[in-house]
Motif scaffolding. Structure first.
Motif, PDB file in Angstrom:
ATOM      1  N   ASP A  42     -19.324  20.437  88.526  1.00 34.57           N
ATOM      2  CA  ASP A  42     -20.169  19.929  87.452  1.00 34.57           C
ATOM      3  C   ASP A  42     -20.454  20.987  86.399  1.00 34.57           C
ATOM      4  N   LYS A  43     -20.492  22.248  86.835  1.00 37.64           N
ATOM      5  CA  LYS A  43     -20.819  23.333  85.916  1.00 37.64           C
ATOM      6  C   LYS A  43     -19.579  24.033  85.386  1.00 37.64           C
ATOM      7  N   ASP A  44     -18.412  23.581  85.792  1.00 33.72           N
ATOM      8  CA  ASP A  44     -17.151  24.164  85.361  1.00 33.72           C
ATOM      9  C   ASP A  44     -16.967  23.900  83.870  1.00 33.72           C
ATOM     10  N   PRO A  45     -16.638  24.917  83.070  1.00 34.22           N
ATOM     11  CA  PRO A  45     -16.462  24.700  81.635  1.00 34.22           C
ATOM     12  C   PRO A  45     -15.382  23.672  81.313  1.00 34.22           C
ATOM     13  N   GLU A  46     -14.365  23.549  82.159  1.00 30.56           N
ATOM     14  CA  GLU A  46     -13.311  22.555  81.913  1.00 30.56           C
ATOM     15  C   GLU A  46     -13.841  21.137  82.034  1.00 30.56           C
ATOM     16  N   ASN A  47     -14.825  20.906  82.919  1.00 34.25           N
ATOM     17  CA  ASN A  47     -15.364  19.572  83.146  1.00 34.25           C
ATOM     18  C   ASN A  47     -16.633  19.298  82.350  1.00 34.25           C
ATOM     19  N   ALA A  48     -17.091  20.257  81.577  1.00 38.40           N
ATOM     20  CA  ALA A  48     -18.312  20.079  80.813  1.00 38.40           C
ATOM     21  C   ALA A  48     -18.070  19.063  79.698  1.00 38.40           C
ATOM     22  N   THR A  49     -19.109  18.322  79.369  1.00 37.94           N
ATOM     23  CA  THR A  49     -18.980  17.356  78.290  1.00 37.94           C
ATOM     24  C   THR A  49     -19.195  18.046  76.962  1.00 37.94           C
ATOM     25  N   GLY A  50     -18.553  17.524  75.950  1.00 35.47           N
ATOM     26  CA  GLY A  50     -18.694  18.087  74.623  1.00 35.47           C
ATOM     27  C   GLY A  50     -17.707  19.209  74.389  1.00 35.47           C
ATOM     28  N   PRO A  51     -17.633  19.661  73.152  1.00 32.85           N
ATOM     29  CA  PRO A  51     -16.688  20.738  72.842  1.00 32.85           C
ATOM     30  C   PRO A  51     -17.160  22.069  73.401  1.00 32.85           C
ATOM     31  N   ARG A  52     -16.197  22.941  73.620  1.00 35.91           N
ATOM     32  CA  ARG A  52     -16.536  24.279  74.089  1.00 35.91           C
ATOM     33  C   ARG A  52     -17.313  25.010  72.997  1.00 35.91           C
ATOM     34  N   PRO A  53     -18.215  25.869  73.383  1.00 31.47           N
ATOM     35  CA  PRO A  53     -18.944  26.630  72.362  1.00 31.47           C
ATOM     36  C   PRO A  53     -17.976  27.491  71.562  1.00 31.47           C
ATOM     37  N   GLY A  54     -18.072  27.419  70.266  1.00 35.62           N
ATOM     38  CA  GLY A  54     -17.229  28.232  69.392  1.00 35.62           C
ATOM     39  C   GLY A  54     -15.825  27.696  69.211  1.00 35.62           C
ATOM     40  N   ALA A  55     -15.546  26.459  69.624  1.00 37.36           N
ATOM     41  CA  ALA A  55     -14.202  25.902  69.489  1.00 37.36           C
ATOM     42  C   ALA A  55     -13.975  25.481  68.045  1.00 37.36           C
ATOM     43  N   SER A  56     -12.756  25.721  67.579  1.00 40.39           N
ATOM     44  CA  SER A  56     -12.421  25.326  66.217  1.00 40.39           C
ATOM     45  C   SER A  56     -12.033  23.850  66.196  1.00 40.39           C
ATOM     46  N   ILE A  57     -11.926  23.292  65.015  1.00 42.38           N
ATOM     47  CA  ILE A  57     -11.583  21.874  64.878  1.00 42.38           C
ATOM     48  C   ILE A  57     -10.207  21.572  65.478  1.00 42.38           C
ATOM     49  N   PRO A  58      -9.177  22.392  65.252  1.00 39.42           N
ATOM     50  CA  PRO A  58      -7.885  22.101  65.896  1.00 39.42           C
ATOM     51  C   PRO A  58      -7.958  22.139  67.427  1.00 39.42           C
ATOM     52  N   GLU A  59      -8.767  23.043  67.976  1.00 38.01           N
ATOM     53  CA  GLU A  59      -8.926  23.095  69.429  1.00 38.01           C
ATOM     54  C   GLU A  59      -9.617  21.842  69.949  1.00 38.01           C
ATOM     55  N   ILE A  60     -10.622  21.383  69.220  1.00 37.74           N
ATOM     56  CA  ILE A  60     -11.324  20.167  69.617  1.00 37.74           C
ATOM     57  C   ILE A  60     -10.379  18.974  69.551  1.00 37.74           C
ATOM     58  N   GLU A  61      -9.562  18.906  68.494  1.00 36.14           N
ATOM     59  CA  GLU A  61      -8.597  17.813  68.366  1.00 36.14           C
ATOM     60  C   GLU A  61      -7.570  17.860  69.489  1.00 36.14           C
ATOM     61  N   LEU A  62      -7.143  19.059  69.875  1.00 31.64           N
ATOM     62  CA  LEU A  62      -6.206  19.208  70.982  1.00 31.64           C
ATOM     63  C   LEU A  62      -6.844  18.745  72.295  1.00 31.64           C
ATOM     64  N   ASP A  63      -8.110  19.103  72.511  1.00 35.05           N
ATOM     65  CA  ASP A  63      -8.827  18.643  73.705  1.00 35.05           C
ATOM     66  C   ASP A  63      -8.938  17.121  73.724  1.00 35.05           C
TER      67      ASP A  63
END
Length: 130
Positions: A42-63
């Motif tokens: 539940d606390k794993d960053p890969e399974n966290a909801t929402g974008p990663r802190p400091g993620a750029s727009i292309p990274e968010i789109e890739l996610d």
């Protein structure tokens, strides 16, 4: 007659675990597990909801694209499991493989099924004629 021993009754009660004690132990272990720094799913960053802190727009789109692909694959797997025609195809392929490797069990199963259907129809016809 010999009197019953009460020692056996005492030892059997002592051997039985008390559900309240077990629950208390389980809660204590869970509390200790929460206090450790282990990363839970539940606390794993890969399974966290929402974008990663400091993620750029292309990274968010890739996610988002990856998540869509995983979701589509999951839906396809569920649809395949629930699909009657797909299940029939798998059973048919399995029977063909078995027939190619050893036809005797397949033929015996088919004969038993035929006898069962004939017996069922005969029973229905007999009960209707009465």
């Amino acid at each position: 007659m010999t009197p019953r021993s009460t020692d056996g009754d005492r030892s059997s009660k002592a051997d039985k675990p008390d559900p309240r004690d077990e629950l208390a132990r389980a809660r204590a272990e869970e509390a200790r597990g929460d206090s450790t720094d282990d990363v839970s799913p539940d606390k794993d960053p890969e399974n966290a909801t929402g974008p990663r802190p400091g993620a750029s727009i292309p990274e968010i789109e890739l996610d988002l694209a990856r998540t869509r692909e995983e979701f589509a694959a999951t839906l396809d797997a569920i649809e395949d499991k629930l699909s009657v025609p797909a299940h029939a195809r798998r059973v048919k392929a399995s029977v063909k493989r078995r027939l190619d490797t050893d036809p005797k069990p397949v033929i015996a199963a088919a004969a038993a099924g035929t006898v069962g259907v004939v017996a069922l129809v005969a029973g229905i016809v007999k009960s209707v004629r009465r």
